[in-house]
Scaffold this motif. Structure first.
Motif, PDB file in Angstrom:
ATOM      1  N   VAL A 157       0.866  -1.181   0.000  1.00  0.00           N
ATOM      2  CA  VAL A 157       0.000   0.000   0.000  1.00  0.00           C
ATOM      3  C   VAL A 157       0.901   1.229   0.000  1.00  0.00           C
ATOM      4  CG1 VAL A 157      -1.967  -1.095   1.137  1.00  0.00           C
ATOM      5  CG2 VAL A 157      -0.182  -0.022   2.527  1.00  0.00           C
ATOM      6  N   TYR A 158       0.323   2.361  -0.383  1.00  0.00           N
ATOM      7  CA  TYR A 158       1.081   3.605  -0.369  1.00  0.00           C
ATOM      8  C   TYR A 158       0.290   4.688   0.345  1.00  0.00           C
ATOM      9  CZ  TYR A 158      -1.952   5.481  -4.024  1.00  0.00           C
ATOM     10  OH  TYR A 158      -3.047   5.929  -4.729  1.00  0.00           O
ATOM     11  N   ALA A 159       1.021   5.685   0.823  1.00  0.00           N
ATOM     12  CA  ALA A 159       0.428   6.891   1.405  1.00  0.00           C
ATOM     13  C   ALA A 159       1.298   8.071   0.996  1.00  0.00           C
ATOM     14  CB  ALA A 159       0.363   6.786   2.921  1.00  0.00           C
ATOM     15  N   VAL A 160       0.637   9.164   0.628  1.00  0.00           N
ATOM     16  CA  VAL A 160       1.349  10.366   0.191  1.00  0.00           C
ATOM     17  C   VAL A 160       0.693  11.592   0.806  1.00  0.00           C
ATOM     18  CG1 VAL A 160       2.031  11.766  -1.804  1.00  0.00           C
ATOM     19  CG2 VAL A 160       1.803   9.290  -2.063  1.00  0.00           C
ATOM     20  N   ASN A 161       1.524  12.529   1.240  1.00  0.00           N
ATOM     21  CA  ASN A 161       1.014  13.855   1.538  1.00  0.00           C
ATOM     22  C   ASN A 161       1.897  14.868   0.830  1.00  0.00           C
ATOM     23  OD1 ASN A 161       3.245  13.951   3.325  1.00  0.00           O
ATOM     24  ND2 ASN A 161       2.167  15.326   4.683  1.00  0.00           N
TER      25      ASN A 161
END
Length: 155
Positions: A126-130
């Protein structure tokens, strides 16, 4: 000569601590693909194993990944990319953005599953970006740019 020895030792320690890319993916190819898609000094990109939440890749300074910004889904609460990756591992998907600091800046959030390419040597990720700043991309645009970049990099 004396000054170069501590510098060389520090460089070796820093590179020894760098995590390799997941599943044997070329780290330079992954860094370049991610940076080309959503690279910015105020951006954090994290990849983690879906089943365990273990972080396997991070692009962005740790302080950027820990920094809390408005959670566009439930303002005025705040969230960080480090928290968002744990939520993504539990199935949370996002593609959102909102104004912060009274409209003086923006924050964009994106998270979701990484589509494994043919021959992938890693489990589900999974990925997360801000992304934060006056030129921050909307969450939908982050998602639209990042997902193909991850595939291009060999994930």
């Amino acid at each position: 000569m004396r000054a170069t020895i501590p510098c060389l030792a520090a460089l070796l320690l820093l590179t020894a601590c760098e995590k390799p890319a997941p599943g044997g993916v070329d780290i330079d190819a992954l860094n370049n693909a991610v940076a080309s898609a959503v690279g910015d000094p105020a951006t954090c990109v994290i990849l983690a194993e879906k089943d365990t939440g273990k972080v396997v890749y991070r692009l962005g300074e740790p302080r950027i990944c820990r920094r809390e910004f408005t959670d566009c889904r439930t303002p005025p609460t705040v969230i960080s990319a480090d928290v968002l990756i744990a939520l993504a591992a539990k199935g949370d998907e996002r593609a959102e953005s909102c104004d912060i600091q009274g409209g003086a800046s923006r924050v964009g959030w994106a998270s979701g599953p990484v589509t494994a390419g043919e021959g992938a040597k890693h489990g589900p990720l999974v990925y997360a970006v801000n992304m934060e700043g006056v030129n921050a991309l909307p969450g939908r645009e982050i998602k639209a740019r990042l997902e193909p970049a991850l595939a291009k990099a060999g994930l």
